[in-house]
Design a protein around this motif. Structure first.
Motif, PDB file in Angstrom:
ATOM      1  N   ARG A  51       0.820  -1.218   0.000  1.00 49.58           N
ATOM      2  CA  ARG A  51       0.000   0.000   0.000  1.00 49.58           C
ATOM      3  C   ARG A  51       0.850   1.263   0.000  1.00 49.58           C
ATOM      4  O   ARG A  51       0.532   2.246  -0.675  1.00 49.58           O
ATOM      5  CB  ARG A  51      -0.939  -0.019   1.218  1.00 49.58           C
ATOM      6  N   GLN A  52       1.948   1.258   0.734  1.00 46.94           N
ATOM      7  CA  GLN A  52       2.811   2.438   0.836  1.00 46.94           C
ATOM      8  C   GLN A  52       4.030   2.351  -0.078  1.00 46.94           C
ATOM      9  O   GLN A  52       4.898   3.220  -0.049  1.00 46.94           O
ATOM     10  CB  GLN A  52       3.276   2.606   2.297  1.00 46.94           C
ATOM     11  N   GLN A  76       6.265   2.415  -3.480  1.00 42.26           N
ATOM     12  CA  GLN A  76       6.341   3.018  -4.804  1.00 42.26           C
ATOM     13  C   GLN A  76       7.170   2.159  -5.767  1.00 42.26           C
ATOM     14  O   GLN A  76       7.461   2.565  -6.887  1.00 42.26           O
ATOM     15  CB  GLN A  76       6.970   4.419  -4.698  1.00 42.26           C
ATOM     16  N   ASN A  77       7.540   0.954  -5.325  1.00 45.13           N
ATOM     17  CA  ASN A  77       8.363   0.089  -6.155  1.00 45.13           C
ATOM     18  C   ASN A  77       7.588  -0.403  -7.376  1.00 45.13           C
ATOM     19  O   ASN A  77       6.365  -0.581  -7.317  1.00 45.13           O
ATOM     20  CB  ASN A  77       8.808  -1.146  -5.355  1.00 45.13           C
ATOM     21  N   PRO A  78       8.284  -0.663  -8.479  1.00 46.67           N
ATOM     22  CA  PRO A  78       7.640  -1.388  -9.579  1.00 46.67           C
ATOM     23  C   PRO A  78       7.112  -2.730  -9.076  1.00 46.67           C
ATOM     24  O   PRO A  78       7.730  -3.367  -8.208  1.00 46.67           O
ATOM     25  CB  PRO A  78       8.774  -1.584 -10.593  1.00 46.67           C
ATOM     26  N   LYS A  79       5.982  -3.151  -9.627  1.00 43.66           N
ATOM     27  CA  LYS A  79       5.324  -4.369  -9.156  1.00 43.66           C
ATOM     28  C   LYS A  79       5.326  -5.410 -10.269  1.00 43.66           C
ATOM     29  O   LYS A  79       4.880  -5.150 -11.380  1.00 43.66           O
ATOM     30  CB  LYS A  79       3.914  -4.059  -8.668  1.00 43.66           C
ATOM     31  N   ILE A  80       5.830  -6.587  -9.925  1.00 38.47           N
ATOM     32  CA  ILE A  80       5.999  -7.671 -10.886  1.00 38.47           C
ATOM     33  C   ILE A  80       5.133  -8.856 -10.442  1.00 38.47           C
ATOM     34  O   ILE A  80       5.069  -9.163  -9.247  1.00 38.47           O
ATOM     35  CB  ILE A  80       7.470  -8.136 -10.958  1.00 38.47           C
ATOM     36  N   LEU A  81       4.487  -9.513 -11.391  1.00 42.16           N
ATOM     37  CA  LEU A  81       3.748 -10.745 -11.115  1.00 42.16           C
ATOM     38  C   LEU A  81       4.453 -11.915 -11.789  1.00 42.16           C
ATOM     39  O   LEU A  81       4.756 -11.861 -12.988  1.00 42.16           O
ATOM     40  CB  LEU A  81       2.315 -10.640 -11.640  1.00 42.16           C
ATOM     41  N   VAL A  82       4.732 -12.968 -11.016  1.00 51.96           N
ATOM     42  CA  VAL A  82       5.239 -14.232 -11.557  1.00 51.96           C
ATOM     43  C   VAL A  82       4.180 -15.281 -11.250  1.00 51.96           C
ATOM     44  O   VAL A  82       3.849 -15.524 -10.080  1.00 51.96           O
ATOM     45  CB  VAL A  82       6.590 -14.623 -10.927  1.00 51.96           C
ATOM     46  N   PHE A  83       3.636 -15.912 -12.296  1.00 47.97           N
ATOM     47  CA  PHE A  83       2.451 -16.750 -12.100  1.00 47.97           C
ATOM     48  C   PHE A  83       2.547 -18.055 -12.881  1.00 47.97           C
ATOM     49  O   PHE A  83       3.067 -18.110 -13.989  1.00 47.97           O
ATOM     50  CB  PHE A  83       1.195 -15.996 -12.563  1.00 47.97           C
ATOM     51  N   ASN A  84       2.034 -19.098 -12.271  1.00 46.17           N
ATOM     52  CA  ASN A  84       1.767 -20.357 -12.963  1.00 46.17           C
ATOM     53  C   ASN A  84       0.667 -21.081 -12.205  1.00 46.17           C
ATOM     54  O   ASN A  84       0.463 -20.865 -11.006  1.00 46.17           O
ATOM     55  CB  ASN A  84       3.006 -21.251 -13.030  1.00 46.17           C
ATOM     56  N   ARG A  85      -0.057 -21.899 -12.910  1.00 46.01           N
ATOM     57  CA  ARG A  85      -1.080 -22.753 -12.286  1.00 46.01           C
ATOM     58  C   ARG A  85      -1.014 -24.112 -12.952  1.00 46.01           C
ATOM     59  O   ARG A  85      -1.233 -24.233 -14.154  1.00 46.01           O
ATOM     60  CB  ARG A  85      -2.470 -22.142 -12.470  1.00 46.01           C
ATOM     61  N   VAL A  91      -8.984 -11.997 -11.098  1.00 41.08           N
ATOM     62  CA  VAL A  91      -8.684 -11.440  -9.777  1.00 41.08           C
ATOM     63  C   VAL A  91      -7.358 -10.691  -9.805  1.00 41.08           C
ATOM     64  O   VAL A  91      -7.234  -9.571  -9.286  1.00 41.08           O
ATOM     65  CB  VAL A  91      -8.646 -12.553  -8.706  1.00 41.08           C
ATOM     66  N   LEU A  92      -6.349 -11.289 -10.425  1.00 38.03           N
ATOM     67  CA  LEU A  92      -5.028 -10.666 -10.486  1.00 38.03           C
ATOM     68  C   LEU A  92      -5.038  -9.426 -11.377  1.00 38.03           C
ATOM     69  O   LEU A  92      -4.363  -8.433 -11.081  1.00 38.03           O
ATOM     70  CB  LEU A  92      -4.006 -11.679 -11.004  1.00 38.03           C
ATOM     71  N   GLN A  93      -5.812  -9.463 -12.465  1.00 32.86           N
ATOM     72  CA  GLN A  93      -5.908  -8.297 -13.353  1.00 32.86           C
ATOM     73  C   GLN A  93      -6.529  -7.113 -12.625  1.00 32.86           C
ATOM     74  O   GLN A  93      -6.121  -5.959 -12.805  1.00 32.86           O
ATOM     75  CB  GLN A  93      -6.727  -8.657 -14.583  1.00 32.86           C
ATOM     76  N   GLN A  94      -7.524  -7.385 -11.793  1.00 38.29           N
ATOM     77  CA  GLN A  94      -8.204  -6.318 -11.051  1.00 38.29           C
ATOM     78  C   GLN A  94      -7.441  -5.900  -9.805  1.00 38.29           C
ATOM     79  O   GLN A  94      -7.704  -4.835  -9.247  1.00 38.29           O
ATOM     80  CB  GLN A  94      -9.612  -6.780 -10.671  1.00 38.29           C
ATOM     81  N   LEU A  95      -6.505  -6.732  -9.379  1.00 37.79           N
ATOM     82  CA  LEU A  95      -5.757  -6.457  -8.153  1.00 37.79           C
ATOM     83  C   LEU A  95      -4.822  -5.274  -8.304  1.00 37.79           C
ATOM     84  O   LEU A  95      -4.751  -4.402  -7.434  1.00 37.79           O
ATOM     85  CB  LEU A  95      -4.952  -7.705  -7.761  1.00 37.79           C
ATOM     86  N   CYS A  96      -4.074  -5.244  -9.409  1.00 34.87           N
ATOM     87  CA  CYS A  96      -2.965  -4.303  -9.494  1.00 34.87           C
ATOM     88  C   CYS A  96      -2.614  -4.069 -10.957  1.00 34.87           C
ATOM     89  O   CYS A  96      -2.736  -4.972 -11.792  1.00 34.87           O
ATOM     90  CB  CYS A  96      -1.758  -4.883  -8.741  1.00 34.87           C
ATOM     91  N   ASP A  97      -2.161  -2.877 -11.244  1.00 33.92           N
ATOM     92  CA  ASP A  97      -1.659  -2.553 -12.576  1.00 33.92           C
ATOM     93  C   ASP A  97      -0.182  -2.939 -12.614  1.00 33.92           C
ATOM     94  O   ASP A  97       0.703  -2.092 -12.514  1.00 33.92           O
ATOM     95  CB  ASP A  97      -1.859  -1.066 -12.860  1.00 33.92           C
ATOM     96  N   PHE A  98       0.080  -4.241 -12.745  1.00 36.11           N
ATOM     97  CA  PHE A  98       1.449  -4.741 -12.675  1.00 36.11           C
ATOM     98  C   PHE A  98       2.292  -4.139 -13.792  1.00 36.11           C
ATOM     99  O   PHE A  98       1.842  -3.995 -14.924  1.00 36.11           O
ATOM    100  CB  PHE A  98       1.474  -6.262 -12.780  1.00 36.11           C
ATOM    101  N   HIS A 104      19.861  -2.132  -8.616  1.00 35.08           N
ATOM    102  CA  HIS A 104      19.772  -1.065  -7.623  1.00 35.08           C
ATOM    103  C   HIS A 104      18.326  -0.620  -7.401  1.00 35.08           C
ATOM    104  O   HIS A 104      18.051   0.169  -6.487  1.00 35.08           O
ATOM    105  CB  HIS A 104      20.632   0.141  -8.055  1.00 35.08           C
ATOM    106  N   ILE A 105      17.399  -1.125  -8.202  1.00 39.71           N
ATOM    107  CA  ILE A 105      15.983  -0.761  -8.069  1.00 39.71           C
ATOM    108  C   ILE A 105      15.274  -1.846  -7.272  1.00 39.71           C
ATOM    109  O   ILE A 105      15.268  -3.016  -7.647  1.00 39.71           O
ATOM    110  CB  ILE A 105      15.308  -0.607  -9.444  1.00 39.71           C
ATOM    111  N   GLU A 106      14.665  -1.462  -6.157  1.00 39.13           N
ATOM    112  CA  GLU A 106      13.908  -2.419  -5.362  1.00 39.13           C
ATOM    113  C   GLU A 106      12.578  -2.716  -6.054  1.00 39.13           C
ATOM    114  O   GLU A 106      11.908  -1.818  -6.569  1.00 39.13           O
ATOM    115  CB  GLU A 106      13.645  -1.878  -3.947  1.00 39.13           C
ATOM    116  N   LEU A 107      12.188  -3.989  -6.037  1.00 46.53           N
ATOM    117  CA  LEU A 107      10.971  -4.422  -6.702  1.00 46.53           C
ATOM    118  C   LEU A 107      10.080  -5.168  -5.722  1.00 46.53           C
ATOM    119  O   LEU A 107      10.561  -5.843  -4.811  1.00 46.53           O
ATOM    120  CB  LEU A 107      11.298  -5.355  -7.873  1.00 46.53           C
ATOM    121  N   ASP A 108       8.762  -5.049  -5.916  1.00 47.92           N
ATOM    122  CA  ASP A 108       7.795  -5.893  -5.221  1.00 47.92           C
ATOM    123  C   ASP A 108       7.354  -6.973  -6.202  1.00 47.92           C
ATOM    124  O   ASP A 108       6.760  -6.667  -7.242  1.00 47.92           O
ATOM    125  CB  ASP A 108       6.586  -5.084  -4.749  1.00 47.92           C
ATOM    126  N   VAL A 109       7.657  -8.228  -5.882  1.00 46.85           N
ATOM    127  CA  VAL A 109       7.387  -9.339  -6.790  1.00 46.85           C
ATOM    128  C   VAL A 109       6.388 -10.289  -6.126  1.00 46.85           C
ATOM    129  O   VAL A 109       6.688 -10.880  -5.076  1.00 46.85           O
ATOM    130  CB  VAL A 109       8.668 -10.108  -7.154  1.00 46.85           C
TER     131      VAL A 109
END
Length: 557
Positions: A386-387, A389-398, A410-417, A490-495
């Motif tokens: 929520r707080q 500002q890092n770029p947000k990455i999704l890694v997915f498999n099912r 659900v994932l598409q509506q969750l976040c603008d990855f 050097h860029i922190e990411l939320d994955v």
């Protein structure tokens, strides 16, 4: 420019530590966040363990066992009893164990982990059998919360394997992978003289090979949803019937199932066994007791969802046990002891709503694999970032054959990855770790499945007029190389890594076994600052798949 460096390795395939103190691996951080070193065994122990795992994987894999259950209606209960006896145990031997048995669709593993942690706080010596494993097979059999150490795993493996092999009537007369580990687990728990064994059902319940024990007194049934429809049925009542198959005569059954049609099945099956069903309260009700409400805010999401069920299962076992562990707690009252509070808050269940910081990556690990659990995972990820500002990455498999449309929505509506990576559960292009070979599909099947998921995502983006930021990769390592090419180190990411427990294991292996160093070239810097340019210059899933298959056929670069 991206550099891929393969470090010098120990005999177990792990990067070799230098003379200085070894940097914590991702595996250390995931499995031992309090600082315990997971590499306690020496090279000889690890080599012997890997040799045992190699032989274990020659047994009938899960995918074939499941298909036989469908095609030939295999009697897994009867087979388990037969092989148990050949291994040197009688059913009566196993029934001397005190067992808590848990089935369900969502949260059964985390519920078991919570129960086990609570009972340890009372001084119980615990055994815990769960599946699947995240990275290493010995995670499935735990003593006092820790995976069975590799030397003991190796010892019990060969003890059971040799007895079964010597008594087999032909080459194929051996139990399949999961059945073997179930039988081996019983050998371990008896030898370790545990006070209680918490057993997670493998698949379904009625015909699951963990369901051989006839005198289980404490039963849990977690939330239900459609899964494995080819085996368990295409309706919720059919699934509920399978899950309720673990109810034994006069047992105490606890559940937080909410669907009326499922509850009816559970009550009906319990009545036939003269068992008593209790629908548990909310977890929040327990935290209000004794002014513990402040602790709830710091609890993991799986505690909020499954805490109440775990508390009642633990209390029921304590009520029914004899000796110094016996307690007279009231049934289904919102009472929380200090031991329960410690047990809940100190539970460590790797890969479930777990945030790990590693090499400037904030890795959000969750093995959610149903629509409902993906929603919970999404809420947790939103709260964690929520707080940020890092770029947000999704890694997915099912894995499996289920339709992923609802999960992807659900994932598409969750976040603008900023970047979306569709990957198989393959760490890299090297031969698979034998700990990871018991998956339900081959490499080719995994790539085809990944292509279908990427194509579905593309269709959803086109239908909603959104840019397609998804790409398909042949391995997890390839995906992270691309991530770090676009966003230098050097860029922190939320994955967010989700959709499959096996995927989490592949990520741990990929990030631990290789060092990815990215030189921030001008192009990479531009990509890192201009995500619009980067995300629109993606390859369509079909083209990516063709390139991937060509790369796989040609081998590593």
């Amino acid at each position: 420019m991206t550099k891929l460096q393969k470090p010098e390795c120990e005999s177990n395939g792990r990067p070799k530590a230098g003379d200085a103190q070894r940097e914590k691996s991702l595996r250390d951080l995931v499995f031992y966040p309090q600082g315990k070193n997971c590499e306690q065994e020496n090279d000889q122990d690890n080599a012997a363990y890997m040799a045992a795992i190699e032989v274990l994987t020659t047994l009938q894999p899960n995918k074939d066992s499941i298909r036989n259950s469908i095609d030939f209606k295999t009697n897994s209960i009867g087979l388990t009893k037969k092989y148990l006896f050949r291994s040197g145990l009688t059913l009566e031997d196993v029934e001397k164990l005190s067992i808590i048995h848990v089935s369900g669709t969502k949260g059964k593993g985390s519920t078991c982990a919570l129960v086990e942690s609570i009972l340890r706080q009372y001084g119980a010596r615990t055994g815990f059998f769960s599946s699947p494993h995240l990275q290493s097979t010995n995670e499935r059999i735990r003593i006092n919360g820790d995976p069975l150490v590799k030397p003991k795993f190796t010892h019990f493996f060969w003890q059971v394997y040799n007895r079964l092999k010597n008594s087999s009537e032909n080459h194929d007369d051996m139990p399949p992978f999961f059945m073997f580990l179930t039988i081996m687990g019983f050998h371990v728990f008896i030898a370790e003289r545990v006070d209680v064994v918490v057993v997670e059902v493998g698949l379904g319940g009625e015909k699951d090979c963990t369901n051989i024990v006839r005198n289980v007194k404490t039963i849990g049934i977690t939330s239900l949803a459609l899964e494995h429809t080819e085996l368990l049925g295409t309706t919720l009542p059919e699934v509920a019937w399978q899950k309720a198959g673990i109810i034994k005569p006069y047992a105490h059954v606890y559940t937080h199932v909410t669907q009326a049609e499922c509850l009816k099945i559970i009550y009906d099956r319990a009545a036939k066994q003269q068992a008593k069903v209790t629908e548990v309260l909310s977890t929040e009700a327990y935290f209000k007791y004794n002014h513990y409400s402040d602790f709830l805010d710091s609890c993991n999401d799986y505690i909020r969802l499954n805490g109440a069920l775990a508390i009642q299962l633990a209390y029921d076992w304590l009520r029914q046990t004899k000796g110094h562990l016996h307690r007279d707690y009231a049934v289904n009252e919102a009472q929380m002891s200090a031991e329960v509070l410690r047990g809940l808050t100190q539970t460590h269940w790797p890969g479930r709503c777990q945030l790990v910081s590693f090499k400037n990556l904030r890795l959000h690990l969750d093995g959610a694999h149903t629509v409902e659990s993906i929603r919970v995972c999404g809420d947790w990820f939103r709260k964690c970032t929520r707080q940020s500002q890092n770029p947000k990455i999704l890694v997915f498999n099912r894995t499996g054959n289920s339709d992923t449309t609802a999960m992807l929505l659900v994932l598409q509506q969750l976040c603008d990855f900023d970047m979306i990576c569709f990957v198989p559960n393959l760490a890299n292009r090297n031969p698979m770790d034998p700990n990871q070979t018991a998956l339900n599909c081959s490499t080719e099947e995994q790539l085809e499945r990944t292509q279908l998921i990427a194509r579905k995502w593309l269709e959803m983006c086109e239908a909603t007029n959104q840019p397609n930021r998804g790409r398909m990769y042949s391995t997890v390592l390839d995906a992270f190389i691309d991530v770090r090419t676009r966003y230098p180190t050097h860029i922190e990411l939320d994955v967010l890594i989700t959709g499959s427990i096996h995927l989490l294991g592949a990520v741990i292996t990929a990030l631990d076994d290789f060092n990815i160093e990215v030189q921030p070239t001008a192009a990479a810097a531009a990509t890192a600052t201009d995500t619009t340019t980067a995300t629109t210059a993606t390859t369509t899933p079909t083209a990516a798949t063709a390139a991937i298959k060509a790369a796989v056929s040609n081998g590593p670069n």
